[in-house]
Scaffold this motif. Sequence first.
Motif, PDB file in Angstrom:
ATOM      1  N   PHE A 198      17.410 -18.194  52.715  1.00 19.95           N
ATOM      2  CA  PHE A 198      18.493 -19.028  53.253  1.00 19.95           C
ATOM      3  C   PHE A 198      18.108 -19.579  54.624  1.00 19.95           C
ATOM      4  N   LEU A 199      17.508 -18.738  55.465  1.00 14.34           N
ATOM      5  CA  LEU A 199      17.077 -19.258  56.770  1.00 14.34           C
ATOM      6  C   LEU A 199      15.935 -20.262  56.599  1.00 14.34           C
ATOM      7  N   ALA A 200      14.960 -19.939  55.750  1.00 16.08           N
ATOM      8  CA  ALA A 200      13.802 -20.834  55.579  1.00 16.08           C
ATOM      9  C   ALA A 200      14.252 -22.211  55.084  1.00 16.08           C
ATOM     10  N   ILE A 201      15.137 -22.232  54.088  1.00 13.84           N
ATOM     11  CA  ILE A 201      15.523 -23.521  53.493  1.00 13.84           C
ATOM     12  C   ILE A 201      16.462 -24.291  54.423  1.00 13.84           C
ATOM     13  N   MET A 202      17.319 -23.584  55.150  1.00 12.79           N
ATOM     14  CA  MET A 202      18.215 -24.290  56.081  1.00 12.79           C
ATOM     15  C   MET A 202      17.410 -24.892  57.230  1.00 12.79           C
ATOM     16  N   ALA A 203      16.386 -24.177  57.693  1.00 11.96           N
ATOM     17  CA  ALA A 203      15.538 -24.731  58.752  1.00 11.96           C
ATOM     18  C   ALA A 203      14.847 -25.990  58.216  1.00 11.96           C
ATOM     19  N   GLN A 204      14.353 -25.904  56.985  1.00 10.73           N
ATOM     20  CA  GLN A 204      13.638 -27.049  56.397  1.00 10.73           C
ATOM     21  C   GLN A 204      14.548 -28.275  56.252  1.00 10.73           C
ATOM     22  N   ILE A 205      15.767 -28.092  55.747  1.00  9.71           N
ATOM     23  CA  ILE A 205      16.608 -29.277  55.485  1.00  9.71           C
ATOM     24  C   ILE A 205      17.336 -29.789  56.734  1.00  9.71           C
ATOM     25  N   ILE A 246       6.201 -20.045  49.531  1.00 12.57           N
ATOM     26  CA  ILE A 246       5.846 -21.464  49.653  1.00 12.57           C
ATOM     27  C   ILE A 246       6.966 -22.298  49.020  1.00 12.57           C
ATOM     28  N   ILE A 247       7.587 -23.123  49.856  1.00 17.44           N
ATOM     29  CA  ILE A 247       8.701 -23.968  49.409  1.00 17.44           C
ATOM     30  C   ILE A 247       8.223 -25.419  49.353  1.00 17.44           C
ATOM     31  N   ASN A 248       8.534 -26.106  48.292  1.00 18.36           N
ATOM     32  CA  ASN A 248       8.162 -27.518  48.165  1.00 18.36           C
ATOM     33  C   ASN A 248       8.660 -28.310  49.382  1.00 18.36           C
ATOM     34  N   PRO A 249       7.742 -28.916  50.147  1.00 19.19           N
ATOM     35  CA  PRO A 249       8.165 -29.628  51.366  1.00 19.19           C
ATOM     36  C   PRO A 249       9.001 -30.871  51.071  1.00 19.19           C
ATOM     37  N   LYS A 250       9.024 -31.293  49.803  1.00 14.58           N
ATOM     38  CA  LYS A 250       9.839 -32.483  49.458  1.00 14.58           C
ATOM     39  C   LYS A 250      11.338 -32.175  49.513  1.00 14.58           C
ATOM     40  N   ILE A 251      11.697 -30.913  49.549  1.00 13.41           N
ATOM     41  CA  ILE A 251      13.124 -30.572  49.665  1.00 13.41           C
ATOM     42  C   ILE A 251      13.539 -30.846  51.104  1.00 13.41           C
ATOM     43  N   GLN A 252      14.381 -31.859  51.287  1.00 11.39           N
ATOM     44  CA  GLN A 252      14.692 -32.324  52.645  1.00 11.39           C
ATOM     45  C   GLN A 252      16.178 -32.397  52.944  1.00 11.39           C
ATOM     46  N   ASP A 256      19.300 -32.617  47.870  1.00 10.67           N
ATOM     47  CA  ASP A 256      18.117 -32.247  47.057  1.00 10.67           C
ATOM     48  C   ASP A 256      18.375 -30.895  46.385  1.00 10.67           C
ATOM     49  N   LEU A 257      18.887 -29.940  47.172  1.00  6.26           N
ATOM     50  CA  LEU A 257      19.142 -28.597  46.623  1.00  6.26           C
ATOM     51  C   LEU A 257      20.199 -28.651  45.521  1.00  6.26           C
ATOM     52  N   VAL A 261      16.281 -29.733  42.472  1.00  5.35           N
ATOM     53  CA  VAL A 261      15.421 -28.559  42.729  1.00  5.35           C
ATOM     54  C   VAL A 261      15.453 -27.583  41.551  1.00  5.35           C
ATOM     55  N   THR A 262      14.270 -27.080  41.163  1.00  4.56           N
ATOM     56  CA  THR A 262      14.186 -26.030  40.129  1.00  4.56           C
ATOM     57  C   THR A 262      13.357 -24.880  40.695  1.00  4.56           C
ATOM     58  N   MET A 263      13.204 -23.846  39.911  1.00  3.35           N
ATOM     59  CA  MET A 263      12.445 -22.697  40.400  1.00  3.35           C
ATOM     60  C   MET A 263      10.947 -23.016  40.535  1.00  3.35           C
ATOM     61  N   ASP A 264      10.497 -24.136  39.949  1.00  2.00           N
ATOM     62  CA  ASP A 264       9.091 -24.535  40.117  1.00  2.00           C
ATOM     63  C   ASP A 264       8.806 -24.983  41.550  1.00  2.00           C
ATOM     64  N   ASP A 265       9.847 -25.198  42.338  1.00  5.42           N
ATOM     65  CA  ASP A 265       9.654 -25.632  43.722  1.00  5.42           C
ATOM     66  C   ASP A 265       9.389 -24.461  44.679  1.00  5.42           C
ATOM     67  N   PHE A 266       9.300 -23.244  44.110  1.00  3.75           N
ATOM     68  CA  PHE A 266       9.068 -22.051  44.946  1.00  3.75           C
ATOM     69  C   PHE A 266       7.917 -21.230  44.374  1.00  3.75           C
ATOM     70  N   LYS A 267       7.016 -20.822  45.285  1.00  6.50           N
ATOM     71  CA  LYS A 267       5.880 -19.991  44.848  1.00  6.50           C
ATOM     72  C   LYS A 267       5.657 -18.886  45.873  1.00  6.50           C
ATOM     73  N   VAL A 268       5.062 -17.787  45.425  1.00  7.85           N
ATOM     74  CA  VAL A 268       4.601 -16.818  46.423  1.00  7.85           C
ATOM     75  C   VAL A 268       3.092 -16.844  46.442  1.00  7.85           C
ATOM     76  N   GLU A 269       2.558 -16.645  47.635  1.00  6.92           N
ATOM     77  CA  GLU A 269       1.115 -16.630  47.821  1.00  6.92           C
ATOM     78  C   GLU A 269       0.731 -15.235  48.262  1.00  6.92           C
ATOM     79  N   GLY A 270      -0.221 -14.648  47.568  1.00  6.98           N
ATOM     80  CA  GLY A 270      -0.745 -13.342  47.987  1.00  6.98           C
ATOM     81  C   GLY A 270       0.169 -12.182  47.650  1.00  6.98           C
TER      82      GLY A 270
END
Length: 283
Positions: A198-205, A246-252, A256-257, A261-270
Amino acid sequence: MRAYLELCQRIIDQGTWVENERTGKRCLTVINADLQYNVGANEFPLITTRKSFFKSAIAEFIGYIRGYDNAADFRKLGTKTWDANANLNEAWLNNSYRKGEDDMGRVYGVQARAWAKPDGGSIDQLKKIVDNLKKGIDDRAEIMTFYNPGEFDLGCLRPCMHTHNFSLLGDTLHLTSFQRSCDVPLGLNFNQVQVFFFLAIMAQITGKKAGTAYHKIVNAHIYEDQLSLMQEVQLKREPLALPKLIINPKIQSLEDLETWVTMDDFKVEGYQCHDAIKYPFAV
Ligand SMILES: Nc1nc(=O)c2c([nH]1)NC[C@@H]1CN(c3ccc(C(=O)N[C@@H](CCC(=O)O)C(=O)O)cc3)CN21
Ligand SMILES: O=c1ccn([C@H]2C[C@H](O)[C@@H](COP(=O)(O)O)O2)c(=O)[nH]1
């Protein structure tokens, strides 16, 4: 995530057994836990001592953002977490306000996006916060709350993580989230992901930098039928390094949300983790 394992151990060492009438199960319980996540550094608090299904947790939260009130909509987005409470919860099944299969009633997202006013209108709490933050405004009440006691009888469950309070310091956004009741083996896995997300996506948008998310829990418990798996299996494992979200940077934007947006717009790395553990779920 050492803090998570420490909380589990604290419940086992210091917890008090409490009968729970709603579920008919006893819980080993402690009061007050404070967790905190470094969202700015992208230290994604995904549990590593068992396989954790982060997409399900994010899907659930996007469902709240969209104001969903139906378990079928949550399933379409990618999570089955509301099936049991919409369709197997005895008190809700007998409630005359239930509108049929999969209806959850006026819970979570409905309160966030369409809080009913006495005059017949409604309040969109989330949109107000997004609009303010985008303009650089923190009015010291950037609060989204799902907690509406006047409508508890219109929904299947009272909200557990009930209030999210944003703060802007310069151009860095922080979040404090409040949770009244926490199923530590099952629910907290998801709730940690959700507070971070919630914090990550709110900061992004809103075009802000993400700072710290503070997660404040009151009643933290382990159900009696979950205890041996926690004690004998999960707590015997060593935590591994945290992954990145990793959140799709196109979500602005909020729109958009709400729309594409689908679950393909989110990935974990490592993400490395120990084997899955199937904890019993109390309805
Ligand atoms: N007793 C209880 N605990 C909860 O955590 C909880 C509720 N009720 N009711 C409302 C929501 C629903 N939540 C849920 C529901 C199911 C899972 C669950 O089954 N998780 C599995 C797998 C999930 C998947 O495959 O997507 C897990 O192993 O984490 C987690 C949280 C959290 N909440
Ligand atoms: O996001 C959530 C939602 C629910 N929970 C848990 C906490 C409790 O074990 C139950 C809800 O029961 P109440 O009787 O309403 O407290 O669900 C969670 O941990 N996280």
